[in-house]
Each structure stands twice: as C-alpha cells, then as structure tokens.
Design a protein around this motif. Structure first.
Motif: not given
Length: 241
Positions: A81, A85, A133-134, A137
């Motif tokens: 993650g 990012m 990405l989630a 996360n």
C-alpha cells in the motif's frame, strides 16, 4: 418502522463520518475529479466503496480476521500500500502541470479524448487506482477487523466516536444498536452520498476558480506521498523492528 428509519439514518451518518475526513482515498478522488472530471472522481469513489463491500463480505465470512493472525502478511500488505501511494503521488505530481488548462476547458475534462475513447479510459483508471489502493490500505483493513466486522452482530455502536481525527470529542452523541441490515445499508448509502457529492463539489468549484485543479492535484500528491512514506515505515518496522 421508525426504528428502522432511525437506524438507516444513523448508518448514513456513520458512512459519511468515515468517508469524509482527509486521507489517501479522498486524495485519489479529488485528483481524479479536478483533473479528469466528475465521472472519473465518482468512479474512483466507487472503487474505494467496492473494496469496502468486498471487505464487508470477507469480514462476515471470517476471512479478514485471518489476516490479523499473520503479522508478516499484514506488514507486507501495508508495504505494498505504501509503494502504491508513492506511485500514485508521483502521478498526481505529474498532473499538477497537465491540469493547467484554458478557462473554457475547466470542468469539461469528461469530454477530453471523446473521439478516441480517452474519457472512458481515464474514468476507468480512477476506479482501478482507488480499488487496488483500498485493498492494501491498513486503515480500512483495521476498520473491518474491528468495528466493521461487528456491524451485523447484536450490540451497540458509538457511531461518531469512530470518526477519524475528531472521534474522541464526539463520544456518546450517536449510539445505535448493531445487528440490523438497515445499519449496513445506511452505512454504504452514506459512502455513496459522499463519493457522489464530493467530486461534484470539486468540479463545481473548479468552474469558478481556474487555478483549483493544480492546487488540488498538488495537495493530493502531498497527502499520498505522506501516507505512502508512513505505511512503508510501518511495514519496514514490522519486518525489522
């Protein structure tokens, strides 16, 4: 019926309270909205919401709790993650320059590339970015490991106390009973309201302020880079600390 309506409304408030605070997901939504238009921002929000729906199903099946039993796996997910990012932060930084558009093009990004299908490609990118990405996360993973997994279990939930950053100040203001499907429906309804309204507000503001797009893209890059560095440091600390 009154209790169901109240629980549904509480779920909406809960979803909004969790979706609205600044963070990596909203950074992606904001960048996509001001650079590529409302549709792309909305699809980015749907990407994050789809990941939440997947986490909800996995939590109900007990799969999410499985991750907690393997700290190395969780640390690896956090590291992935962080890398994602930082990668998306680089893309947002690149968008700072490309988002300087003529005044008559502001807010019309949904039409860019219409002749060659570019708009569909751009809008789809937002969904994929936010969804991937989630899934890595740690904040969302932690939520579904703790609060989220109990949404369908009978009990109580202090809704506003779970609001990021300011929850401690809101403790006790809205306590609801969990275990009701209406709470879950309202929760995802609140998220849907946010991912619809937030991009619309940004695009509407950009039409009035031509310089908004590069500013939002720049802030999004900084937010993503900050969270990326934080998650990478947490991952490295878990492996070597």
């Amino acid at each position: 019926m009154t209790n169901v309506a109240a629980t549904l409304l509480a779920g909406v408030v809960f979803g909004l309270a969790l979706a609205a605070p600044p963070g990596p997901m909203n950074a992606i939504i904001a960048e996509e909205s001001v650079v590529h238009g409302w549709l792309s921002g909305f699809k980015a929000g749907l990407g994050a919401m789809t990941a939440d729906a997947l986490f909800f199903v996995l939590a109900a099946l007990g799969v999410v709790a499985f991750v907690e039993e393997f700290p190395t796996l969780r640390a690896a997910m956090v590291g992935v993650g962080g890398v994602l990012m930082l990668y998306f932060a680089y893309g947002a930084a690149q968008d700072v320059r490309s988002s300087f558009r003529p005044a008559d093009a502001v807010g019309d990004a949904d039409a860019v590339g219409a002749s060659d299908g570019g708009a569909d490609r751009i809008a789809g990118t937002g969904f994929t970015k936010a969804f991937v990405l989630a899934l890595t996360n740690p904040y969302q993973i932690l939520f579904w490991l703790t609060i989220g997994v109990g949404l369908l279990d009978p009990g109580t939930l202090d809704v506003l106390a779970e609001t990021p950053y300011v929850g401690a100040r809101l403790t006790g203001l809205l306590v609801v009973e969990t275990g009701s499907p209406a709470l879950v429906v309202g929760f995802f309804g609140g998220i849907l309201v946010w991912v619809t309204g937030f991009p619309a507000a940004l695009v509407g503001a950009e039409r009035r302020v031509n310089s908004l797009a590069p500013v939002v893209a720049g802030v999004s890059a900084l937010v993503l880079a900050g969270f990326g560095a934080l998650f990478l440091s947490q991952s490295v600390g878990a492996f070597f600390g």
